[in-house]
Design a protein around this motif. Structure first.
Motif, mmCIF file in Angstrom:
data_model
loop_
_atom_site.group_PDB
_atom_site.id
_atom_site.type_symbol
_atom_site.label_atom_id
_atom_site.label_comp_id
_atom_site.label_asym_id
_atom_site.label_seq_id
_atom_site.Cartn_x
_atom_site.Cartn_y
_atom_site.Cartn_z
ATOM 1 N N LYS A 58 -49.511 -32.493 9.865
ATOM 2 C CA LYS A 58 -50.097 -33.695 9.240
ATOM 3 C C LYS A 58 -48.985 -34.549 8.623
ATOM 4 O O LYS A 58 -49.106 -35.779 8.573
ATOM 5 C CB LYS A 58 -51.106 -33.292 8.167
ATOM 6 N N LYS A 86 -55.690 -31.040 2.678
ATOM 7 C CA LYS A 86 -55.438 -30.639 4.064
ATOM 8 C C LYS A 86 -54.226 -29.712 4.170
ATOM 9 O O LYS A 86 -53.165 -30.029 3.639
ATOM 10 C CB LYS A 86 -55.177 -31.874 4.936
ATOM 11 N N VAL A 88 -59.147 -28.335 6.358
ATOM 12 C CA VAL A 88 -59.476 -29.508 5.546
ATOM 13 C C VAL A 88 -60.682 -29.225 4.665
ATOM 14 O O VAL A 88 -61.657 -28.637 5.122
ATOM 15 C CB VAL A 88 -59.804 -30.709 6.469
ATOM 16 N N GLU A 147 -55.239 -36.262 -0.042
ATOM 17 C CA GLU A 147 -55.415 -37.587 0.543
ATOM 18 C C GLU A 147 -56.529 -38.338 -0.163
ATOM 19 O O GLU A 147 -57.489 -37.743 -0.642
ATOM 20 C CB GLU A 147 -55.757 -37.421 2.027
ATOM 21 N N GLU A 148 -56.389 -39.640 -0.154
ATOM 22 C CA GLU A 148 -57.436 -40.535 -0.639
ATOM 23 C C GLU A 148 -58.709 -40.301 0.182
ATOM 24 O O GLU A 148 -58.650 -40.195 1.408
ATOM 25 C CB GLU A 148 -56.926 -41.957 -0.429
ATOM 26 N N PHE A 149 -59.853 -40.230 -0.476
ATOM 27 C CA PHE A 149 -61.124 -40.106 0.233
ATOM 28 C C PHE A 149 -61.476 -41.447 0.865
ATOM 29 O O PHE A 149 -61.435 -42.488 0.212
ATOM 30 C CB PHE A 149 -62.239 -39.683 -0.728
ATOM 31 N N LEU A 150 -61.793 -41.418 2.150
ATOM 32 C CA LEU A 150 -62.168 -42.646 2.862
ATOM 33 C C LEU A 150 -63.659 -42.577 3.169
ATOM 34 O O LEU A 150 -64.115 -41.628 3.821
ATOM 35 C CB LEU A 150 -61.374 -42.777 4.158
ATOM 36 N N GLU A 200 -67.521 -42.049 10.883
ATOM 37 C CA GLU A 200 -66.390 -41.523 11.656
ATOM 38 C C GLU A 200 -66.526 -41.875 13.131
ATOM 39 O O GLU A 200 -67.630 -41.894 13.667
ATOM 40 C CB GLU A 200 -66.351 -40.003 11.540
ATOM 41 N N LYS A 257 -69.377 -32.653 12.216
ATOM 42 C CA LYS A 257 -68.467 -31.550 11.867
ATOM 43 C C LYS A 257 -69.127 -30.462 11.017
ATOM 44 O O LYS A 257 -68.703 -29.316 11.033
ATOM 45 C CB LYS A 257 -67.265 -32.103 11.098
ATOM 46 N N GLU A 265 -56.964 -38.594 11.252
ATOM 47 C CA GLU A 265 -56.142 -37.583 11.926
ATOM 48 C C GLU A 265 -55.874 -37.999 13.356
ATOM 49 O O GLU A 265 -56.595 -38.825 13.920
ATOM 50 C CB GLU A 265 -56.843 -36.215 11.937
HETATM 51 P P1 AMP Z 1 -59.469 -33.582 9.945
HETATM 52 O O1 AMP Z 1 -59.202 -32.177 10.394
HETATM 53 O O2 AMP Z 1 -58.317 -34.285 9.345
HETATM 54 O O3 AMP Z 1 -60.220 -34.368 10.990
HETATM 55 O O4 AMP Z 1 -60.590 -33.467 8.822
HETATM 56 C C1 AMP Z 1 -61.838 -32.840 9.068
HETATM 57 C C2 AMP Z 1 -62.939 -33.708 8.537
HETATM 58 O O5 AMP Z 1 -62.775 -33.945 7.135
HETATM 59 C C3 AMP Z 1 -62.968 -35.088 9.156
HETATM 60 O O6 AMP Z 1 -63.646 -35.128 10.342
HETATM 61 C C4 AMP Z 1 -63.655 -35.885 8.086
HETATM 62 O O7 AMP Z 1 -65.057 -35.695 8.143
HETATM 63 C C5 AMP Z 1 -63.169 -35.257 6.827
HETATM 64 N N1 AMP Z 1 -62.010 -35.996 6.299
HETATM 65 C C6 AMP Z 1 -60.710 -35.809 6.587
HETATM 66 N N2 AMP Z 1 -59.925 -36.666 5.903
HETATM 67 C C7 AMP Z 1 -60.755 -37.431 5.168
HETATM 68 C C8 AMP Z 1 -60.553 -38.505 4.246
HETATM 69 N N3 AMP Z 1 -59.336 -38.937 3.924
HETATM 70 N N4 AMP Z 1 -61.645 -39.064 3.688
HETATM 71 C C9 AMP Z 1 -62.879 -38.630 4.001
HETATM 72 N N5 AMP Z 1 -63.144 -37.604 4.836
HETATM 73 C C10 AMP Z 1 -62.107 -37.007 5.430
#
Ligand code: AMP
Ligand code: GLY
Length: 421
Positions: A103, A143, A153, A178-181, A185, A207, A282
């Motif tokens: 990451k 993460k 995560v 990380e900042e929550f977004l 998706e 997910k 990601e």
């Molecule tokens: P990732 O493995 O990075 O895809 O993270 C798994 C899941 O966590 C993602 O599909 C999102 O639903 C959630 N997620 C990851 N990063 C964020 C973020 N910065 N803000 C909100 N949800 C996130």
């Protein structure tokens, strides 16, 4: 064409089906495969990490293209020695696969390329993690840096849970906070030959394990494509895809190329559509699972042609992939106990009946033949895929088929694509 697909999941089964369904008479091999792959391809007993054995098989059998399905062999660097021997490989080499494998690497590339993503900071100790969590505030996003099969995560309002997650992964190195977004998706796939990119059609993955996005994160419990709400927000699927191509995919591909590590394979952009624009959460370095199971059945351009062009640096000569107006929905059938502790070895019944439902086919994620029947060998077992003119019909078909499948204790979500039907 003779094609070898490496992997053993439903994603690889979907790739094999797309190749076989071209009707071009391809000879498709899969290694190590599963029971479903064994129905549609010739299984080969090869270790995905043993590049000498793979190269030997390729040479002996005149294989024209090797497609690497999962992230683990890509991140381990399986593509490089094959490519060095002149084999056409769809899948990035070790350096470019770091886009998924680290990451921190992905964040650095995004920063250099000016790609929109959430603010992030690293914490190397529990104290740093606690301070960073407080600086960012809830909801917390923590993460692990490396590959964690979807379990690295956590997104939570619970500070103690966020801190515990950080502490679990800290022995392996700094964690990313990380900042929550907030927003919907999107998974968007790009074929890349290192220079040119060709986007596929947007999809959304579910997910969480339970209906209503409750329960733990999983590898993905279902998906649908296309995303009608993108048309509402961006005017068309194409307008959204163009924006992500220009602002995300091309800058990243150019950055990797400029660093001498061109990305040849599938760039998976995991995006959130925020009120402040589209942001990347990601990257993956391979086709998404389960999104591939619904994106490829909608694709009208021959997959073999695109994969071969990407692997041989000639994607520029290919047309933009075309997609059917039909929609597709997939629902994952998971073993009892998935994701925490899946029960394995139970018998699966009813697949023939399920596949007789119009517009339905089943891809296999974790199955094996036993005593003339079929057993589940993992957490996510099957993907029931339905295509139809509308989401309401596709959902009806998928759930009608699921009702015909027997697997003691299995569970699935009942709300896949419900919000668009
Ligand atoms: P990732 O493995 O990075 O895809 O993270 C798994 C899941 O966590 C993602 O599909 C999102 O639903 C959630 N997620 C990851 N990063 C964020 C973020 N910065 N803000 C909100 N949800 C996130
Ligand atoms: N669908 C999520 C992934 O493939 O990583």
């Amino acid at each position: 064409m003779k094609i070898l697909v490496l992997g053993s999941g439903a994603r690889e089964h979907a790739i094999v089906l797309a190749l076989v369904n071209e009707g071009a008479g391809h000879e498709v091999f899969a290694a190590p495969g599963n029971a479903g792959l064994g129905r549609d391809a010739r299984l080969v007993d090869l270790d995905m990490f043993d590049t000498d054995a793979i190269a030997g098989f390729v040479a002996e059998n005149g294989i024209a293209l090797v497609v690497v399905g999962p992230e683990a062999p890509l991140v381990a660097g399986v593509a490089d020695p094959l490519r060095e021997r002149g084999i056409a490989v769809f899948g990035p080499g070790k350096a470019a696969a770091q886009l998924e494998g680290s990451k921190a690497f992905a964040k650095r590339i995004m920063e250099s390329a000016g790609v929109p993503t959430g603010r992030a900071a690293y914490a190397a100790t529990p104290d740093e993690a606690a301070a960073t969590l407080d600086a960012f505030g809830a909801p917390y996003v923590v993460k692990a840096d490396g590959l964690a099969a979807g379990k690295g995560v956590i997104v939570t309002d619970d500070r103690a849970a966020a801190l515990a997650h950080a502490e679990e992964f800290l022995p392996g190195g700094p964690v990313l906070i990380e900042e929550f977004l907030a927003g919907e998706e999107v998974s968007l796939f790009f074929l890349s030959d290192g220079d040119t990119v060709r986007p596929l059609s947007p999809a959304q993955d579910f997910k969480r394990a339970l209906d209503g996005d409750e329960g733990p994160n999983t590898g993905g419990m279902g998906a649908y494509s296309p995303l009608p709400w993108l048309t509402t927000q961006f005017g068309s699927q194409e307008a959204f895809v163009r924006e992500v191509t220009e602002r995300v995919a091309l800058p990243v591909i150019r950055q990797l190329d400029a660093e001498g590590t061109p990305f040849v394979g599938l760039l998976y952009a995991g995006l959130i559509v925020t009120t402040d624009g589209v942001k990347v959460i990601e990257f993956n370095a391979r086709f998404g699972d389960p999104e591939t199971q619904i994106v490829l059945p909608r694709m009208q351009t021959p997959l073999s042609q695109l994969l071969f062009a990407a692997a041989t640096g000639t994607l520029e000569d290919q047309p933009a992939p075309a997609f059917s107006d039909d929609v597709a929905v997939t629902v994952v059938v998971a073993s009892e106990g998935y994701p925490a502790a899946p029960v394995k070895g139970r018998e699966i019944t009813g697949l023939d009946e399920a596949e007789k439902v119009p517009g339905v086919h089943v891809t296999h994620a974790a199955t094996a033949k036993e005593d003339g029947g079929l057993i589940a060998t993992g957490g996510r077992v099957l993907n029931v895929v339905a295509t139809a003119p509308t989401f309401a019909e596709a959902r009806d078909r998928a759930y009608e088929a699921i009702a015909l499948i027997g697997l003691e204790g299995s569970h699935h979500r009942t709300d896949i694509a419900a919000k668009v039907a």
